[in-house]
Design an enzyme around this catalytic site. Structure first.
Site, PDB file in Angstrom:
ATOM      1  N   PHE A 129       0.812  -1.226   0.000  1.00  0.00           N
ATOM      2  CA  PHE A 129       0.000   0.000   0.000  1.00  0.00           C
ATOM      3  C   PHE A 129       0.844   1.274   0.000  1.00  0.00           C
ATOM      4  CE2 PHE A 129       0.973  -0.003   4.531  1.00  0.00           C
ATOM      5  CZ  PHE A 129       1.074   1.354   4.807  1.00  0.00           C
ATOM      6  N   SER A 206       5.414  -6.894   3.467  1.00  0.00           N
ATOM      7  CA  SER A 206       6.031  -7.175   4.762  1.00  0.00           C
ATOM      8  C   SER A 206       6.842  -8.481   4.691  1.00  0.00           C
ATOM      9  CB  SER A 206       4.928  -7.301   5.822  1.00  0.00           C
ATOM     10  OG  SER A 206       4.011  -8.292   5.409  1.00  0.00           O
ATOM     11  N   CYS A 261       9.470   2.077   3.319  1.00  0.00           N
ATOM     12  CA  CYS A 261      10.398   0.970   3.618  1.00  0.00           C
ATOM     13  C   CYS A 261      11.810   1.497   3.821  1.00  0.00           C
ATOM     14  CB  CYS A 261      10.382  -0.044   2.486  1.00  0.00           C
ATOM     15  SG  CYS A 261      10.842   0.711   0.932  1.00  0.00           S
ATOM     16  N   GLU A 361       9.161  -4.112  13.065  1.00  0.00           N
ATOM     17  CA  GLU A 361       8.921  -3.007  12.134  1.00  0.00           C
ATOM     18  C   GLU A 361       7.585  -2.380  12.524  1.00  0.00           C
ATOM     19  OE1 GLU A 361       7.847  -3.948   8.030  1.00  0.00           O
ATOM     20  OE2 GLU A 361       8.943  -2.195   7.337  1.00  0.00           O
TER      21      GLU A 361
HETATM   22  P1  NAD Z   1       1.599  -6.549   3.119  1.00  0.00           P
HETATM   23  O1  NAD Z   1       2.640  -7.596   3.240  1.00  0.00           O
HETATM   24  O2  NAD Z   1       0.470  -6.547   4.069  1.00  0.00           O
HETATM   25  O3  NAD Z   1       0.920  -6.615   1.653  1.00  0.00           O
HETATM   26  C1  NAD Z   1       1.691  -6.643   0.468  1.00  0.00           C
HETATM   27  C2  NAD Z   1       0.887  -7.349  -0.613  1.00  0.00           C
HETATM   28  O4  NAD Z   1       0.641  -8.693  -0.210  1.00  0.00           O
HETATM   29  C3  NAD Z   1      -0.474  -6.730  -0.880  1.00  0.00           C
HETATM   30  O5  NAD Z   1      -0.731  -6.726  -2.258  1.00  0.00           O
HETATM   31  C4  NAD Z   1      -1.437  -7.636  -0.125  1.00  0.00           C
HETATM   32  O6  NAD Z   1      -2.711  -7.693  -0.716  1.00  0.00           O
HETATM   33  C5  NAD Z   1      -0.745  -8.976  -0.217  1.00  0.00           C
HETATM   34  N1  NAD Z   1      -1.043  -9.839   0.943  1.00  0.00           N
HETATM   35  C6  NAD Z   1      -1.381  -9.446   2.197  1.00  0.00           C
HETATM   36  N2  NAD Z   1      -1.556 -10.517   2.994  1.00  0.00           N
HETATM   37  C7  NAD Z   1      -1.311 -11.614   2.237  1.00  0.00           C
HETATM   38  C8  NAD Z   1      -1.302 -13.016   2.495  1.00  0.00           C
HETATM   39  N3  NAD Z   1      -1.600 -13.498   3.697  1.00  0.00           N
HETATM   40  N4  NAD Z   1      -0.986 -13.859   1.491  1.00  0.00           N
HETATM   41  C9  NAD Z   1      -0.678 -13.388   0.265  1.00  0.00           C
HETATM   42  N5  NAD Z   1      -0.658 -12.051  -0.035  1.00  0.00           N
HETATM   43  C10 NAD Z   1      -0.972 -11.182   0.926  1.00  0.00           C
HETATM   44  O7  NAD Z   1       2.367  -5.147   3.116  1.00  0.00           O
HETATM   45  P2  NAD Z   1       1.739  -3.679   3.190  1.00  0.00           P
HETATM   46  O8  NAD Z   1       1.210  -3.444   4.559  1.00  0.00           O
HETATM   47  O9  NAD Z   1       0.841  -3.443   2.038  1.00  0.00           O
HETATM   48  O10 NAD Z   1       3.060  -2.791   2.949  1.00  0.00           O
HETATM   49  C11 NAD Z   1       3.952  -2.433   3.974  1.00  0.00           C
HETATM   50  C12 NAD Z   1       5.104  -3.405   4.046  1.00  0.00           C
HETATM   51  O11 NAD Z   1       5.806  -3.445   2.800  1.00  0.00           O
HETATM   52  C13 NAD Z   1       6.156  -2.979   5.074  1.00  0.00           C
HETATM   53  O12 NAD Z   1       6.602  -4.135   5.739  1.00  0.00           O
HETATM   54  C14 NAD Z   1       7.263  -2.360   4.228  1.00  0.00           C
HETATM   55  O13 NAD Z   1       8.541  -2.382   4.817  1.00  0.00           O
HETATM   56  C15 NAD Z   1       7.201  -3.235   3.016  1.00  0.00           C
HETATM   57  N6  NAD Z   1       7.812  -2.571   1.871  1.00  0.00           N
HETATM   58  C16 NAD Z   1       9.066  -2.983   1.502  1.00  0.00           C
HETATM   59  C17 NAD Z   1       9.687  -2.370   0.441  1.00  0.00           C
HETATM   60  C18 NAD Z   1      11.059  -2.801   0.029  1.00  0.00           C
HETATM   61  O14 NAD Z   1      11.530  -2.315  -0.977  1.00  0.00           O
HETATM   62  N7  NAD Z   1      11.722  -3.692   0.719  1.00  0.00           N
HETATM   63  C19 NAD Z   1       9.054  -1.323  -0.247  1.00  0.00           C
HETATM   64  C20 NAD Z   1       7.773  -0.943   0.163  1.00  0.00           C
HETATM   65  C21 NAD Z   1       7.162  -1.575   1.231  1.00  0.00           C
END
Ligand code: NAD
Length: 476
Positions: A129, A206, A261, A361
């Site tokens: 997101f 995440s 991130c 985090e």
């Molecule tokens: P999230 O892990 O909740 O969701 C990411 C994606 O996975 C979304 O499209 C979501 O719909 C999907 N998803 C969620 N739960 C799932 C499940 N149980 N099984 C399969 N898919 C699932 O992450 P978020 O809250 O949207 O984003 C924030 C996180 O992303 C933070 O941890 C941040 O550090 C990380 N992030 C990392 C980077 C990087 O470059 N390393 C960049 C941006 C964000």
């Protein structure tokens, strides 16, 4: 699922989740388009990318407004993320150069060897997101430029930016079926991971989900890059310019409400300057205005009520664990709707590595100060952390900075730069639990991720080289 404006809490829309069956239909469309697009000329691909770049530039403000409405980040920040995405498009415009293989004449007498880079077919992108426009653009332009078709599943929390960008791809002349958007949750993600027609998956989110996606995708035989969470440390040495360091800590700690991130969430201060640095940071925090991102504030709301409650929970944990709450974001005055999802900038001092506010985090505007006695102690702390996304050192000592760049176990390093996000022609990605897989995003690693190399050895008929010989081919 409903979608709310984080600044007011008002529900403004709903997004339907695709079933596995619907995802299968979309993959079929992407698969049907893959052959023709994979054979399209490099000139045609570059023309589409140039047109897309211009459309993105022309529609920047509109896309930024969609991001602010659904994510909550302030307008300048939303514009900034579209610009960083645009830089990847500009990188991908150079695809004819990037896809050049190698050629060696006369590897043996009258024999040449050359290599070509071919597309994979259909690739999946699953995005988080926090950068609803930029993160998809780390991947989609490079994948498309390399001749692949894409199925993208954006975050369900702020789905509109990806829809708007997909429309621009169509206007730019991309054939139907090359860029496809599906909205959904775990069911859609699993369908992408399991579908044998999808050759590779790029995921950002995440760490637990990144690990899951990597394991399930690779078990299904796919190439996977899964970028995960972060806990980014900023080490401040006694010889640093403390005003510069305080500005950097505030900007990198509280920009986008800490939902980046690459946000700095741990300030590692050498004891002798810690009090002075904290005083300077506190002064600056008092000037920040938190409120509706569309209305000229410095910091916007948190993306959802659940995320806000989780952050508030961590502030409570920090207090219970004995850290000193220097600035309490729960008491901030907000310039937004009464039902908005706000937490103000929060600062803890005296944080120790066993506290949950250090180990986890938080992904919110909470900055933790850990005091250390020396450079070595600071470095050991950073290297012992499970995450390795970004880090920064603030110092005026070139030798110390050079030592840090060499010794730190982190993928992206800033020297007097707090958010060291590499430009599009370098690659973005962390180490350790911040990335599963071996390819970072965009840059040359992105091109390699989305292509397969083939090496060809050729000889044109020459009667002098005929004859039967069962020995292993050797150069002559
Ligand atoms: P999230 O892990 O909740 O969701 C990411 C994606 O996975 C979304 O499209 C979501 O719909 C999907 N998803 C969620 N739960 C799932 C499940 N149980 N099984 C399969 N898919 C699932 O992450 P978020 O809250 O949207 O984003 C924030 C996180 O992303 C933070 O941890 C941040 O550090 C990380 N992030 C990392 C980077 C990087 O470059 N390393 C960049 C941006 C964000």
């Amino acid at each position: 699922m409903t979608s709310s404006i984080p600044a007011t809490g008002e529900v403004t829309g709903t997004v339907d989740f695709a079933s596995a069956e619907v995802v299968g239909e979309v993959v079929a469309k992407a698969s049907a388009a893959a052959k023709e697009w994979g054979q399209s000329s490099l000139t045609r691909r570059a023309q589409v990318l140039f047109a897309f770049r211009q459309l993105l530039q022309d529609n920047k403000e509109r896309i930024a407004a969609l991001i602010t409405a659904e994510h909550g980040k302030v307008t300048s920040d939303a514009l900034g993320e579209v610009t960083r995405g645009l830089e990847v498009v500009e990188f991908a415009c150079g695809i004819p150069h990037l896809l050049k293989g190698g050629f060696s004449e006369n590897v043996s007498t009258a024999v040449d060897t050359y290599s070509i880079l071919q597309p994979l077919g259909v690739v999946g992108v699953i995005s988080p997101f926090n950068f609803p426009a930029m993160v998809p653009m780390w991947f989609v332009p490079v994948a498309v430029a390399c001749g692949n078709t894409v199925v993208i599943k954006p975050s369900e929390k702020d789905p509109s930016a990806v829809n708007a960008v997909a429309e621009l791809w169509r206007e730019a002349g991309l054939p139907d079926g090359v860029v496809n958007v599906v909205h959904g949750d775990k069911e859609a993600v699993d369908a992408i991971l399991d579908d044998p027609r999808i050759a590779a998956v790029s995921f950002v989110g995440s760490t637990p989900i990144a690990k899951y996606v990597y394991e399930r995708g690779t078990q299904a035989g796919k190439r996977v890059q899964a970028l995960g969470g972060a806990k980014n440390h900023m080490l401040v040495l006694p010889d640093a310019d403390l005003d510069l360091a305080a500005d950097a800590a505030v900007n990198a700690g509280f920009g986008s409400a800490g939902e980046r991130c690459m946000a700095i969430s741990v300030l590692v201060a050498v004891d002798t300057i810690a009090d002075e640095l904290i005083a300077k940071i506190t002064e600056r925090m008092a000037t920040l205005k938190t409120g509706d991102g569309a209305k000229g504030c410095d910091m916007g709301p948190i993306v959802t009520a659940a995320a806000r409650d989780r952050i508030v929970g961590y502030i409570e944990h920090g207090v219970a664990a004995g850290a000193t709450l220097v600035v309490d974001g729960r008491e901030t005055e907000f310039h937004g709707g009464p039902n908005g999802f706000f937490v103000g900038p929060t600062l803890f001092d005296g944080v120790t590595p066993d506290m949950p506010i250090y180990t986890d985090e938080i992904f919110g505007p909470v900055l933790s100060v850990v005091r250390v006695r020396s450079y070595d102690e600071g470095l050991d702390l950073i290297n012992a952390n499970r995450y390795g996304n970004g880090t920064a050192i603030f110092t005026n000592d070139g030798g110390a900075a050079r030592r840090f760049q060499n010794e730190v176990q982190v993928g992206m390093v800033g020297i007097n730069v707090p958010i060291p996000v590499p430009m599009a022609f370098y690659s973005f990605g962390g180490w350790k639990d911040s990335l599963f897989g071996d390819s970072h995003a965009h840059g040359i690693e992105g091109v390699h991720f989305y292509t397969r190399t083939k090496a060809i050895t050729q000889r044109w008929l020459d009667p002098s080289h005929g004859g039967v010989n069962l020995g292993f081919p050797q150069n002559s």
